[in-house]
Design a protein around this motif. Structure first.
Motif, PDB file in Angstrom:
ATOM      1  N   CYS A 113       6.157  -5.078  -4.997  1.00 55.95           N
ATOM      2  CA  CYS A 113       5.695  -4.465  -3.762  1.00 55.95           C
ATOM      3  C   CYS A 113       5.471  -2.981  -4.022  1.00 55.95           C
ATOM      4  CB  CYS A 113       6.705  -4.670  -2.628  1.00 55.95           C
ATOM      5  SG  CYS A 113       8.363  -4.049  -3.016  1.00 55.95           S
ATOM      6  N   CYS A 114       4.974  -2.291  -3.005  1.00 59.44           N
ATOM      7  CA  CYS A 114       4.693  -0.866  -3.151  1.00 59.44           C
ATOM      8  C   CYS A 114       4.762  -0.209  -1.784  1.00 59.44           C
ATOM      9  CB  CYS A 114       3.310  -0.656  -3.773  1.00 59.44           C
ATOM     10  SG  CYS A 114       2.910   1.084  -4.131  1.00 59.44           S
ATOM     11  N   GLY A 115       5.616   0.784  -1.645  1.00 55.73           N
ATOM     12  CA  GLY A 115       5.746   1.490  -0.390  1.00 55.73           C
ATOM     13  C   GLY A 115       6.615   0.757   0.616  1.00 55.73           C
ATOM     14  N   LEU A 116       6.591   1.272   1.843  1.00 54.40           N
ATOM     15  CA  LEU A 116       7.410   0.684   2.901  1.00 54.40           C
ATOM     16  C   LEU A 116       6.698  -0.493   3.561  1.00 54.40           C
ATOM     17  CD1 LEU A 116      10.008   0.918   4.571  1.00 54.40           C
ATOM     18  CD2 LEU A 116       8.791   2.476   6.089  1.00 54.40           C
ATOM     19  N   GLY A 117       5.534  -0.219   4.156  1.00 52.25           N
ATOM     20  CA  GLY A 117       4.730  -1.292   4.733  1.00 52.25           C
ATOM     21  C   GLY A 117       3.516  -1.615   3.893  1.00 52.25           C
ATOM     22  N   SER A 118       3.007  -0.626   3.158  1.00 56.64           N
ATOM     23  CA  SER A 118       1.876  -0.801   2.251  1.00 56.64           C
ATOM     24  C   SER A 118       1.919   0.325   1.209  1.00 56.64           C
ATOM     25  CB  SER A 118       0.542  -0.784   3.009  1.00 56.64           C
ATOM     26  OG  SER A 118       0.278   0.521   3.492  1.00 56.64           O
ATOM     27  N   TYR A 119       1.030   0.255   0.250  1.00 56.80           N
ATOM     28  CA  TYR A 119       1.039   1.249  -0.821  1.00 56.80           C
ATOM     29  C   TYR A 119       0.654   2.629  -0.311  1.00 56.80           C
ATOM     30  CZ  TYR A 119      -4.076   1.138  -1.023  1.00 56.80           C
ATOM     31  OH  TYR A 119      -5.411   1.244  -0.722  1.00 56.80           O
TER      32      TYR A 119
END
Length: 321
Positions: free
Chosen positions: A207-213
């Protein structure tokens, strides 16, 4: 020979003395003074004072059973094991704080948010309580053993209370987890421990970031308005293939990703955020986490029961002795 002035035979005197030696301490009131039928006290003066001294015949040695001795040795080894584990956690925490310089005068402010502080606190608590248990079973000392039992029961109570709060406030914990991940993204370059945790989380959950990259735009170093070479970039742990030649990490694989569109960025980094992935993973591991917590509580209760057995064996012996 019931009269006071008559001298008893030597053989009869030796039999009486042997019976006095076998009497328990609690019956000392009947060994020195005998009550006559009419209620008057008749003092037995036929036995020499040295034979009437309770210190000479009141000491009954307490020989613990084989089971009690085994429980005592197991309690000592149990406490010794947790003492070593506590010292290990304490050493790891102090090493981490010293390696990062968190104990310097100018770094005392962020010390409260340092993850290594948790190792220090857990190590201090576990080693202190286990040391009390070791010394209490080795001496033995009822005071130290009671302190050990009370401290462990407090820990068990806090663990059970924490588990109930997790079940009752799952939504609030999800919000707290979101805030914690947002803080990790914001302070990614400031704390080496947070950077390590974020990289491991993004790499393992893909994954990447909190909600999205694009959440990495909140980081002052990765923001597109930043003056450095990392502007409009994401960490290398977000990349689909972060390896260079299959051996080392390509730290520049995420450079310029935030300038691209979602279609082009999807071929370089993971687009999905880590919050949903982490929530799904925690739900899948709920059974294992609950089982681990139950085993921990069972181990602590077993240690308390062993110490209570040791305490029950030594306290009566102190009273008798």
């Amino acid at each position: 020979w019931g009269s006071v002035g008559a001298a008893p035979p030597a053989a009869h005197l030796s039999v009486q003395v042997s019976k006095l030696v076998e009497l328990p301490c609690s019956s000392s009131s009947s060994s020195d003074d005998d009550e006559d039928d009419d209620g008057s006290l008749v003092i037995d003066t036929d036995i020499p004072p040295a034979k009437q001294d309770p210190e000479m015949w009141c000491r009954a040695p307490h020989n613990p059973s084989t089971f009690s001795q085994c429980v005592r040795y197991l309690a000592f080894l149990w406490n010794l094991l947790f003492l070593l584990l506590g010292l290990l956690a304490l050493a790891v925490g102090l090493w981490g704080l010293l390696a990062k310089g968190s104990l310097r005068g100018d770094r005392l402010a962020p010390l409260g948010s340092d993850p290594m502080l948790l190792f220090v606190l857990v190590g201090l608590g576990a080693s202190g309580v286990s040391l009390a248990g070791c010394l209490g079973t080795l001496r033995p000392s009822p005071c130290l053993l009671r302190f050990f039992v009370g401290a462990v029961m407090v820990f068990v109570g806090l663990e059970v209370l924490g588990g109930l709060l997790v079940l009752a406030a799952r939504q609030r914990l999800r919000d707290a987890l979101r805030d914690a991940l947002a803080l990790c993204i914001l302070r990614y370059h400031d704390e080496p421990d947070l950077r390590f945790l974020v990289d491991e989380l993004q790499h393992n959950l893909q994954c990447c970031g909190l909600g999205s990259y694009r959440d990495w735009e909140a980081n002052p170093y990765f923001n597109c308005s930043a003056p450095g070479v990392q502007a409009c970039s994401v960490p290398a742990s977000c990349c689909l293939d972060p390896w260079q030649n299959g051996t080392s990490t390509n730290t520049q694989c995420g450079f310029g990703t935030l300038r691209l569109g979602d279609m082009a960025a999807g071929g370089i980094v993971h687009l999905g955020g880590c919050l949903a992935q982490l929530s799904t993973w925690l739900r899948g591991q709920a059974g294992g986490i609950a089982a681990s917590a139950a085993v921990l509580v069972l181990v602590e209760v077993t240690g308390v029961l062993m110490v209570l057995k040791v305490l029950d064996d030594i306290v009566p012996s102190r009273v008798r002795g």
